[in-house]
Design an enzyme around this catalytic site. Structure first.
Site, mmCIF file in Angstrom:
data_model
loop_
_atom_site.group_PDB
_atom_site.id
_atom_site.type_symbol
_atom_site.label_atom_id
_atom_site.label_comp_id
_atom_site.label_asym_id
_atom_site.label_seq_id
_atom_site.Cartn_x
_atom_site.Cartn_y
_atom_site.Cartn_z
ATOM 1 N N ARG A 51 0.825 -1.231 0.000
ATOM 2 C CA ARG A 51 0.000 0.000 0.000
ATOM 3 C C ARG A 51 0.851 1.269 0.000
ATOM 4 N NH1 ARG A 51 -3.416 -3.218 3.365
ATOM 5 N NH2 ARG A 51 -5.115 -3.943 2.066
ATOM 6 N N LYS A 92 3.518 11.590 -10.997
ATOM 7 C CA LYS A 92 2.663 10.778 -11.873
ATOM 8 C C LYS A 92 3.374 9.469 -12.163
ATOM 9 C CE LYS A 92 -0.093 14.082 -14.508
ATOM 10 N NZ LYS A 92 -0.313 14.655 -15.861
ATOM 11 N N GLU A 152 10.672 18.144 -24.466
ATOM 12 C CA GLU A 152 10.013 18.490 -23.189
ATOM 13 C C GLU A 152 10.664 19.731 -22.562
ATOM 14 O OE1 GLU A 152 7.235 16.974 -22.095
ATOM 15 O OE2 GLU A 152 7.321 14.817 -22.511
ATOM 16 N N LYS A 196 8.257 23.048 -13.208
ATOM 17 C CA LYS A 196 7.338 21.941 -12.915
ATOM 18 C C LYS A 196 6.965 21.944 -11.434
ATOM 19 C CE LYS A 196 5.968 17.297 -13.827
ATOM 20 N NZ LYS A 196 6.088 16.102 -14.633
ATOM 21 N N GLU A 254 -3.817 17.759 -11.017
ATOM 22 C CA GLU A 254 -4.242 18.171 -12.356
ATOM 23 C C GLU A 254 -5.724 18.506 -12.458
ATOM 24 O OE1 GLU A 254 -2.126 16.214 -15.598
ATOM 25 O OE2 GLU A 254 -3.917 16.438 -16.829
ATOM 26 N N ARG A 311 -1.951 22.225 -14.057
ATOM 27 C CA ARG A 311 -1.024 21.133 -14.408
ATOM 28 C C ARG A 311 -1.300 20.598 -15.812
ATOM 29 N NH1 ARG A 311 1.510 16.231 -10.726
ATOM 30 N NH2 ARG A 311 2.751 15.401 -12.440
ATOM 31 N N ASN A 314 0.741 19.228 -20.479
ATOM 32 C CA ASN A 314 0.411 18.267 -21.542
ATOM 33 C C ASN A 314 0.380 18.908 -22.921
ATOM 34 O OD1 ASN A 314 0.142 16.042 -19.812
ATOM 35 N ND2 ASN A 314 -1.874 16.782 -19.180
ATOM 36 N N HIS A 327 0.633 16.777 -25.981
ATOM 37 C CA HIS A 327 0.525 15.365 -25.589
ATOM 38 C C HIS A 327 -0.748 14.680 -26.103
ATOM 39 C CE1 HIS A 327 3.930 16.406 -23.146
ATOM 40 N NE2 HIS A 327 3.966 15.229 -22.559
ATOM 41 N N HIS A 367 0.226 11.484 -27.784
ATOM 42 C CA HIS A 367 -0.134 10.169 -27.232
ATOM 43 C C HIS A 367 -0.867 9.324 -28.272
ATOM 44 C CE1 HIS A 367 0.115 11.330 -22.664
ATOM 45 N NE2 HIS A 367 1.282 11.098 -23.206
ATOM 46 N N HIS A 406 8.642 8.934 -27.279
ATOM 47 C CA HIS A 406 7.664 9.817 -26.623
ATOM 48 C C HIS A 406 7.962 11.297 -26.925
ATOM 49 C CE1 HIS A 406 4.930 11.454 -23.654
ATOM 50 N NE2 HIS A 406 5.944 12.118 -23.119
HETATM 51 P P1 NAD Z 1 13.043 5.692 -21.696
HETATM 52 O O1 NAD Z 1 12.880 5.508 -20.268
HETATM 53 O O2 NAD Z 1 12.560 4.628 -22.621
HETATM 54 O O3 NAD Z 1 14.584 5.945 -21.993
HETATM 55 C C1 NAD Z 1 14.996 6.112 -23.313
HETATM 56 C C2 NAD Z 1 16.136 5.162 -23.688
HETATM 57 O O4 NAD Z 1 17.341 5.696 -23.163
HETATM 58 C C3 NAD Z 1 16.005 3.755 -23.146
HETATM 59 O O5 NAD Z 1 16.398 2.857 -24.145
HETATM 60 C C4 NAD Z 1 17.015 3.723 -21.983
HETATM 61 O O6 NAD Z 1 17.551 2.451 -21.790
HETATM 62 C C5 NAD Z 1 18.062 4.675 -22.467
HETATM 63 N N1 NAD Z 1 18.810 5.367 -21.419
HETATM 64 C C6 NAD Z 1 18.330 5.889 -20.270
HETATM 65 N N2 NAD Z 1 19.296 6.552 -19.632
HETATM 66 C C7 NAD Z 1 20.403 6.459 -20.383
HETATM 67 C C8 NAD Z 1 21.720 6.966 -20.262
HETATM 68 N N3 NAD Z 1 22.087 7.765 -19.256
HETATM 69 N N4 NAD Z 1 22.617 6.633 -21.221
HETATM 70 C C9 NAD Z 1 22.259 5.861 -22.282
HETATM 71 N N5 NAD Z 1 21.026 5.387 -22.467
HETATM 72 C C10 NAD Z 1 20.102 5.687 -21.519
HETATM 73 O O7 NAD Z 1 12.344 7.021 -22.234
HETATM 74 P P2 NAD Z 1 12.256 8.518 -21.679
HETATM 75 O O8 NAD Z 1 12.256 9.357 -22.885
HETATM 76 O O9 NAD Z 1 13.219 8.785 -20.611
HETATM 77 O O10 NAD Z 1 10.798 8.553 -20.998
HETATM 78 C C11 NAD Z 1 9.634 8.399 -21.757
HETATM 79 C C12 NAD Z 1 8.516 7.954 -20.849
HETATM 80 O O11 NAD Z 1 8.298 8.930 -19.842
HETATM 81 C C13 NAD Z 1 7.192 7.766 -21.548
HETATM 82 O O12 NAD Z 1 6.630 6.552 -21.166
HETATM 83 C C14 NAD Z 1 6.335 8.904 -21.031
HETATM 84 O O13 NAD Z 1 4.967 8.581 -21.006
HETATM 85 C C15 NAD Z 1 6.902 9.108 -19.661
HETATM 86 N N6 NAD Z 1 6.667 10.439 -19.105
HETATM 87 C C16 NAD Z 1 6.140 10.508 -17.853
HETATM 88 C C17 NAD Z 1 5.943 11.740 -17.264
HETATM 89 C C18 NAD Z 1 5.434 11.815 -15.842
HETATM 90 O O14 NAD Z 1 5.124 12.915 -15.385
HETATM 91 N N7 NAD Z 1 5.354 10.721 -15.128
HETATM 92 C C19 NAD Z 1 6.285 12.908 -17.944
HETATM 93 C C20 NAD Z 1 6.828 12.808 -19.216
HETATM 94 C C21 NAD Z 1 7.017 11.553 -19.789
HETATM 95 N N1 GLY Z 2 4.173 15.495 -17.747
HETATM 96 C C1 GLY Z 2 2.885 15.941 -17.343
HETATM 97 C C2 GLY Z 2 2.708 16.040 -15.868
HETATM 98 O O1 GLY Z 2 3.572 15.674 -15.108
HETATM 99 O O2 GLY Z 2 1.697 16.501 -15.435
#
Ligand code: NAD
Ligand code: GLY
Length: 385
Positions: A137, A159, A201, A243, A253, A257, A261, A264, A268, A282
């Site tokens: 939990r 998130k 971003e 942020k 949100e 917030r 997006n 997005h 998406h 992404h």
């Molecule tokens: P990811 O986590 O897939 O990383 C991208 C690639 O880079 C992967 O292949 C990883 O292995 C590699 N990598 C990571 N760190 C590295 C490093 N230091 N050196 C070499 N390679 C490295 O993708 P991302 O772009 O980091 O994140 C995208 C995701 O984030 C999506 O799923 C998106 O929906 C999510 N997201 C979430 C929020 C939130 O608020 N929670 C906000 C924006 C995006």
């Molecule tokens: N990336 C969108 C949020 O964190 O709200």
């Protein structure tokens, strides 16, 4: 934005580390930003998250490059409980990975007071964050983001989530981390393509509500891409501060917030169409989505055409896609299918979609006034080209 003022102070300071505070009452936490922080993470965790043993969740790429340094640092403080290494890529944000991860973490005997350490990009951050929020939990969470995207966005704000065939991030929780450690040195090993995707971003923060930052990026983006440590630290700090301000005001949100997006809703839908594959990252989807949001706003007479052109020109200069036809491969999405994916967006209220539109660079706002047919026609034209 205060780039000019703090430059001189940065150069004089012996410790380049910056701290951004996310003010959320009992759920407040710090984001530590700077070079070499991975090797100090044991120490940082010991003081910010007392008595937490650490179960590290990472992916294969990050594990090969950086896990040893993190493990050594945690071992020095006797905090290392174990690690688990998942497949890299968006497809890992699934129910299958989530259930496997929860069982692995229970196998490591993670207790309520312990911490899950999400060590990787946004995929690991979202998945491990989700697991930490439902395990027993809710256990504590430390985010150690290793991509530019994760350092400026996904590791902050709480998130968490996974994808489903119906859409991106439709299953998840809000679960704030107890600490975020953004080591700007680990960005050196990122591929150019992933760095660019994260930059979408970064630019987003300027486009939402900081026209000065957007202009600064237009003039200085090459420094970010060529390992200028000061530019990287300042950029991550500015984005995290932006942020943090938004999240402190609207954690769940209900209002501002949603501005985060920008791009997005279109993005998406394109990611779902591309099957969460490496065909469209992404950040690349967000880049196309932001260009489309500006174009739609300009077509509706809400935003100067010149601003829409400026945004697309900058994204293209950086090497990011701005149009649906820029997506690799011969096939094109069907406009109706894209629209149906958009209708699954989390911002839908009683079937009415909310759009993040713009009055210009740095002036994003939420609109629920756009008729469906207007967006459907716009999409049909965009998918044709
Ligand atoms: P990811 O986590 O897939 O990383 C991208 C690639 O880079 C992967 O292949 C990883 O292995 C590699 N990598 C990571 N760190 C590295 C490093 N230091 N050196 C070499 N390679 C490295 O993708 P991302 O772009 O980091 O994140 C995208 C995701 O984030 C999506 O799923 C998106 O929906 C999510 N997201 C979430 C929020 C939130 O608020 N929670 C906000 C924006 C995006
Ligand atoms: N990336 C969108 C949020 O964190 O709200």
């Amino acid at each position: 934005m205060a780039l000019k003022d703090s430059g001189a102070a940065d150069r004089m300071s012996a410790d380049p580390t910056k701290t951004v505070h996310v003010g959320l009452g009992a759920r407040s936490y710090d984001i530590e930003i700077g070079p070499g922080l991975l090797g100090k993470s044991g120490n940082l965790i010991a003081s910010a998250v007392p008595n937490a043993r650490c179960a590290v969740v990472t992916d294969e790429t990050v594990a090969k490059l950086h896990l040893d340094v993190l493990k050594e640092s945690l071992d020095r403080e006797r905090l290392f409980l174990g690690s688990t290494v998942l497949a890299p890529g968006e497809a890992t944000k699934s129910f299958t990975s989530l259930s496997g991860l929860c069982e692995t973490l229970l196998g490591l005997e993670v207790e309520r007071g312990d911490a899950v350490v999400a060590f990787g990009g946004g995929v690991i951050g979202d998945l491990a964050g989700f697991a930490s929020s439902i395990l027993r939990r809710g256990v504590r969470l430390v985010q150690i983001p290793t991509t530019l995207l994760a350092q400026v966005d996904s590791s902050v704000g709480g998130k968490t989530g996974i994808n489903s065939p119906q859409g991106k991030n439709l299953i998840g929780t809000f679960h704030q981390p107890n600490l975020v450690i953004a080591d700007t040195d680990v960005l050196d090993t990122l591929s150019k393509r992933e760095f660019r995707a994260g930059y979408a971003e970064v630019f987003k923060y300027g486009l939402i509500k900081d026209a000065g930052f957007a202009s600064w990026l237009e003039d200085n983006w090459t420094g970010l891409f060529t390992n200028d440590t000061q530019a990287r630290i300042r950029t991550v700090e500015i984005c995290c501060q932006a942020k943090a301000d938004i999240v402190s005001e609207d954690e769940r949100e209900h209002g501002s917030r949603a501005l985060l997006n920008l791009g997005h809703t279109f993005g998406h839908a394109l990611e779902v169409w591309a099957g969460y594959s490496g065909r469209l990252l992404h950040g690349e989807a967000v880049s196309i989505g932001m260009a489309l949001a500006f174009e739609l706003s300009a077509e509706l007479g809400l935003c100067p055409q010149g601003d829409a052109e400026r945004v697309a020109a900058h994204l293209r200069a950086v090497g990011l896609p701005t149009e649906i036809k820029d997506i690799e491969g011969e096939d094109r999405p069907d406009a109706t299918a894209l629209w149906n994916h958009m209708a699954q967006d989390k911002k839908v209220v009683r079937g009415k979609l909310a759009y993040i539109l713009v009055r210009g660079i740095g002036q994003a706002y939420v609109s629920r006034e756009i008729p469906d047919a207007t967006v459907q026609n716009f999409l049909a034209r965009k998918c044709e080209r």
